[in-house]
Each structure stands twice: as C-alpha cells, then as structure tokens.
Enzyme design. Structure first.
Site, PDB file in Angstrom:
ATOM      1  N   ASP A 275       0.828  -1.191   0.000  1.00 50.77           N
ATOM      2  CA  ASP A 275       0.000   0.000   0.000  1.00 50.77           C
ATOM      3  C   ASP A 275       0.873   1.256   0.000  1.00 50.77           C
ATOM      4  O   ASP A 275       1.884   1.321   0.708  1.00 50.77           O
ATOM      5  CB  ASP A 275      -0.895  -0.023   1.242  1.00 50.77           C
ATOM      6  CG  ASP A 275      -1.869   1.132   1.293  1.00 50.77           C
ATOM      7  OD1 ASP A 275      -2.739   1.200   0.413  1.00 50.77           O
ATOM      8  OD2 ASP A 275      -1.752   1.965   2.212  1.00 50.77           O
TER       9      ASP A 275
ATOM     10  N   GLU B 299      14.658 -15.239   0.604  1.00 47.51           N
ATOM     11  CA  GLU B 299      14.973 -16.275   1.588  1.00 47.51           C
ATOM     12  C   GLU B 299      14.050 -17.488   1.448  1.00 47.51           C
ATOM     13  O   GLU B 299      14.329 -18.547   2.015  1.00 47.51           O
ATOM     14  CB  GLU B 299      14.825 -15.721   3.009  1.00 47.51           C
ATOM     15  CG  GLU B 299      15.815 -14.636   3.383  1.00 47.51           C
ATOM     16  CD  GLU B 299      15.490 -13.987   4.726  1.00 47.51           C
ATOM     17  OE1 GLU B 299      16.179 -13.022   5.082  1.00 47.51           O
ATOM     18  OE2 GLU B 299      14.540 -14.442   5.396  1.00 47.51           O
TER      19      GLU B 299
END
Length: 552
Positions: A214, A263
């Site tokens: 956002d 990751e």
C-alpha cells in the site's frame, strides 16, 4: 526457508506463477460472514474456497485483516502481526491459507508500511514519551511554528482534505499524509525497517505467497529544517523531486525487502501500489525491488479504442524494459465499479471523474445506462483477460455488480464521506457485501444481515441466480479464466490492422482477441469463436463486445 504449511508441490516449484496470474481481490469485511455479526470473516472465506476454485483464479489478494479501529477501512493497522478478532484468529488464518493452497490458489497479503494506526503500541509509546525520545523517532514529530509553537510545521493538506499535521498535548505535531488516525512512520529509523522485515517473515512463514504494498511510493521523505509550503509542493513537477512522494530513496527499502523475499522457496512476490508517472513505474517493478507494480491506466481510461491501444502498447513496452510483467485492473476497493463507470458518459474525458460526480448526486445525474455499462464492462474484461501480464479482479465484478450510490448517510462507514461532506461520497458503494443467494436477510452474505445495505437488485445478480445460467456474467468469467489458462503462452501480442473503433490483436498459438468499441457491428475474422462477451450477429461483432477467435 520454506512455508511451515504443507502446500501442493506445484505451488512450491513454480517461481514465475505471478507473471500471467489472475488475482482476485477479497475485501474481507464484505466477502462472506460465517458467524452472523454482519461482518465478513476468515471462516467465511474458508467456506467459499470451492467457489474461488471453480472461478479459476490463481491467487487471492486479501485487503487488510489486521486489528484496526477502521479509521480508513482497515488501512489503519494497530498490529501488523495479528488478525482483527472481528475477522478471525491466527489459527483461522492458517486454516484459510491451507484451504486455498489445497485448491491451488496462492495468497497475497496487504502490507501498509507508510503509516500505522494511532492505536499501534509504538504510537501510544510515542505519545507517552518526551520530545526527542527514541519512541518519537519512529514517527515524524516536529515542533510547531510561532512563538508558542501553536502553528503547524507546514500548511500541508492530507489526502483526505484535512491538515496533514496534528498537535499532541505536549505541543509537538506529528505528520499524517492520510487521516489523523494514521501517523506516518519515519523510515530513516532502523527500528521501523527491522520491524517490517519481521512482519514480512511472519506472514511468509505462515504460507503467504506475496504482498501488495500500500502507498508504495510513500515511506521515504525529505524533510529539512525549513519545510516548503503546500503551494511550493504543488508546483513541483520534476520526477523524483517531491519531498513526500516517489523519492528514489524508497527503492533502497525495497531492495532490502527483496533479500527477505528471496529467503523463501519460491521467492515471495510483491506488487506496488505506486501512483507515479508512467516512466517512474518500472523502478518499482524491477527484479531488485518489489518485482511488479500496479498499472492503473486502463482503470482511468474511457471505453475508447485509441486510449486502450495506447495504454496497452505503452505498458507492455515498460514491462519489457523492467523485465517484469504488467498488471491490468478495472476495479478495486477504492474506485467506482467499472460496470457503473462505463454506464456514464465521459466527463472531461474520464468516466472516473463522471463516476464521482454521479455518486455525489446519489446516483441520479446523469442517468446511468446500466445495460450498456455491463456490456462494456464484460467486453473490457474479456479484452483484459486476453492480454499478456497479470489480471487483478475485484470481488463481485464477476457478478457484474454495479456501484451502490444511494446508501443513507446514517449507514455509511467510509471516513472520507464524513470528512468531506458534500464533496466526497466515500468508497462504501463498491464495498457493499456480496450477494450469494437470491433471497435472505443479506442475500446469503451471512445469517443475520450485512454491515452495509444491499439493494434489492442484488438478488438477481447473486451467485445462486447466475450459477449455470447461460450468458450470465459469472459464467462468462468462469469460461474466460478456464480458456486463459489453456491459451496463455508467451508474453507477447501482435496488433492486427482494424477499423478505428476496433482493437484486434493476436496472441501466440493462433489466438485472436477482437473488441468493438463502437456502436455498429463489424465483421469477425475467419476462425472458431471460442468465447464472446455478448451475443454475436452471425459473423458480425456488435458494438461493446469482445470475441476470442482461434484462427484456422
């Protein structure tokens, strides 16, 4: 690191699923209510997983479900690592993710990094702390102007039309570019950066596949000793020079987030909500950053062949330059639904502006041609689903839902309506709960009413009314999404010469998309009609209609 949930191996193996995905936005409070309190919840979403699977989407994007006082529809987040108890629990969130993954549907969570709620524990600590304290350094506090500091640090206006600085009891002021209940974070502060890394890992560890960011063009700000006036800010036109928006430094944050995303196997994806000039958009979509950015250009366009052609060509060129894929969207939780926008004549070349004017009149002026609006919306969506790139759908558009304009003032909820009376009708009209059945206290949304009033017309637009009905908007979406999965291949298209009111492009594999934006019927190319947004007239394509053709 991999998800702690057992997901289908295909979901784990496909690292490029997002490039041509169809993503369905769920506004949780208005999707499905399982416990009968009138508010949509996670268990309601779980109950509708078979519906979502049957629709044929690739992912759901969940608008904020976090604890919130709802000063801005959930975008004022009090706790980034929990679920609002009115919506569910973390255990239910895990159950929902597992159910969606089991149906082959990925999950994208909304992240709100520009500001928190004023209920957030950090902001409460800042209010209790002294000026200059580490607690206040997580937000943007300033002394006021004037002899007694009673004037705000600058005369800035927030996005909701109010002053952008609010004074606290000890005399300092804090910045909020949105509502006063949404204090802006100070992204120069390492505590803030580390906490959002923790948040991204928290949801990724729970199986979330990606994030919608956002106000991605916010976050970093250039605030010197002396702040510019609102007039001086408004006069800035040089890209990257604005002190509050779209600063180059924000990409350092997203490069850091990319390390977190990578990751995981597959890497988590992200899409930026960045209202920036078109040339600035690719930076947000780079592989070193978020990876994808919303393209709102079609959302802002009229139902016009030349506008569509220019927007499509420009954005495909931008995505090729960035190495990303573009996104296409017509409706979301912040705008008038496109079935209604297209029912109105353009105002200053924009059905968006006309839609806002129509809302202010209570949906009476100008008179909306609902039948034409729906025909155009169906044609535009079928065109969009034929484009390379990812398509974002907003809940209820698959039912052809219109904007609900005539919500009584006493029943409205969007703060934008109350902050700007007579100027802004707010966004409640596109957030009215979905109709699932023809009858009932909330048309099947829940067992005991809905938090926003639904019009009587929703019954015949419900899932029950359209399910299996030939020619219904729901069945059009189901057929289009199934064919899209079958036909979608390389991320290219080739324009085919056509009349000025017609867009015709070919996709790899002999698949053609033809849209007639005009009023007079035009000949279709030779081939097998795979799908059309409306009835055809023999070998003619009527106005406001799209057809998918497999050439012979």
């Amino acid at each position: 690191m991999t998800s702690t949930l057992n997901t289908d191996q295909l979901l784990v193996d496909d690292a490029t699923w997002w490039r041509q995905a169809t993503v369905y936005q769920i506004y949780p409070r208005s999707f499905a209510d399982a416990n009968g309190d009138g508010i949509g919840d996670l268990r309601g979403i779980i109950s509708r997983v078979p519906y979502l699977q049957g629709l044929g989407i690739d992912a759901v994007w969940l608008s904020p479900f976090y604890p919130s006082a709802l000063a801005d529809g959930g975008y004022d987040v009090a706790d980034y690592r929990d679920v609002d108890p009115r919506i569910g629990t973390l255990d239910e969130f895990d159950e929902m993710v597992e159910a969606l993954h089991g149906a082959g549907i990925r999950v994208i969570a909304d992240i709100v990094p520009n500001h928190s709620s004023d209920d957030h524990v950090w902001f409460q600590e800042a209010l209790a702390a002294e000026p200059g304290s580490p607690e206040r350094a997580r937000y943007i506090f300033r002394d006021g102007l004037g002899a007694d500091g009673s004037e705000p640090p600058a005369d800035w206006t927030s996005m909701f039309g109010e002053p952008a600085w609010t004074r606290v009891p000890d005399g300092q002021w804090y910045l909020h570019l949105f509502a006063k209940e949404q204090p802006d974070f100070n992204w120069d502060n390492e505590d803030v950066r580390e906490d959002f890394r923790k948040t991204l890992r928290f949801w990724s560890d729970r199986g979330v596949d990606g994030f919608r960011i956002d106000v991605a063009h916010g976050l970093t700000k250039e605030l010197g000793e002396s702040l510019p006036s609102q007039a001086e800010i408004d006069a800035i036109t040089e890209p990257g020079a604005h002190p509050l928006w779209d600063r180059d430094e924000v990409h350092e944050i997203y490069a850091d987030w990319r390390k977190v995303f990578d990751e995981y196997t597959p890497p988590r994806i992200a899409v930026a909500e960045a209202w920036v000039s078109t040339p600035r958009r690719p930076k947000y979509a780079s592989a070193e950053g978020l990876g994808q950015a919303f393209n709102f250009d079609l959302l802002e366009a009229d139902f016009d062949a030349e506008q569509f052609r220019t927007i499509i060509a420009d954005n495909l060129a931008l995505s090729a330059a960035s190495g990303s894929s573009t996104t296409w969207v017509f409706s979301n939780h912040d705008v008038v639904r496109h079935a209604t926008r297209y029912a109105l004549p353009p105002r200053n070349g924009s059905t968006v502006k006309q839609g806002l004017k129509w809302l202010l009149s209570g949906g009476t002026k100008p008179v909306a041609d609902a039948e034409l609006g729906l025909r155009r919306a169906r044609a535009a969506t079928l065109l969009m689903l034929g484009l390379p790139g990812s398509a974002y759908l907003y809940q209820g558009e698959e039912l052809g839902l219109p904007e609900v304009a005539d919500i009584p003032a006493a029943e409205r909820q969007d703060p934008a309506f109350f902050r700007n009376p007579g100027v802004d009708m707010g966004r409640d009209g596109c957030r009215v709960p979905l109709p699932w059945t023809r009858a009932g206290s909330s048309f099947g949304f829940g067992p005991d009413g809905a938090h926003l009033p639904q019009p009587a017309s929703f019954g015949e637009l419900s899932v029950e009314a359209q399910d299996g009905a030939p020619g219904s908007t729901l069945e059009l979406y189901r057929a289009a999404l199934a064919l899209r999965h079958e036909l979608q291949a390389a991320e290219t298209l080739e324009w085919v010469r056509s009349p000025s009111d017609v867009l015709h492009f070919a996709r790899p594999g002999g698949w053609h998309v033809v849209t007639n934006f005009g009023t007079d019927a035009v000949p279709l190319p030779d081939g097998e009609v795979l799908l059309a947004s409306g009835p055809l007239a023999g070998n003619l394509l009527p106005g406001a209609t799209t057809a998918w053709i497999r050439t012979v």
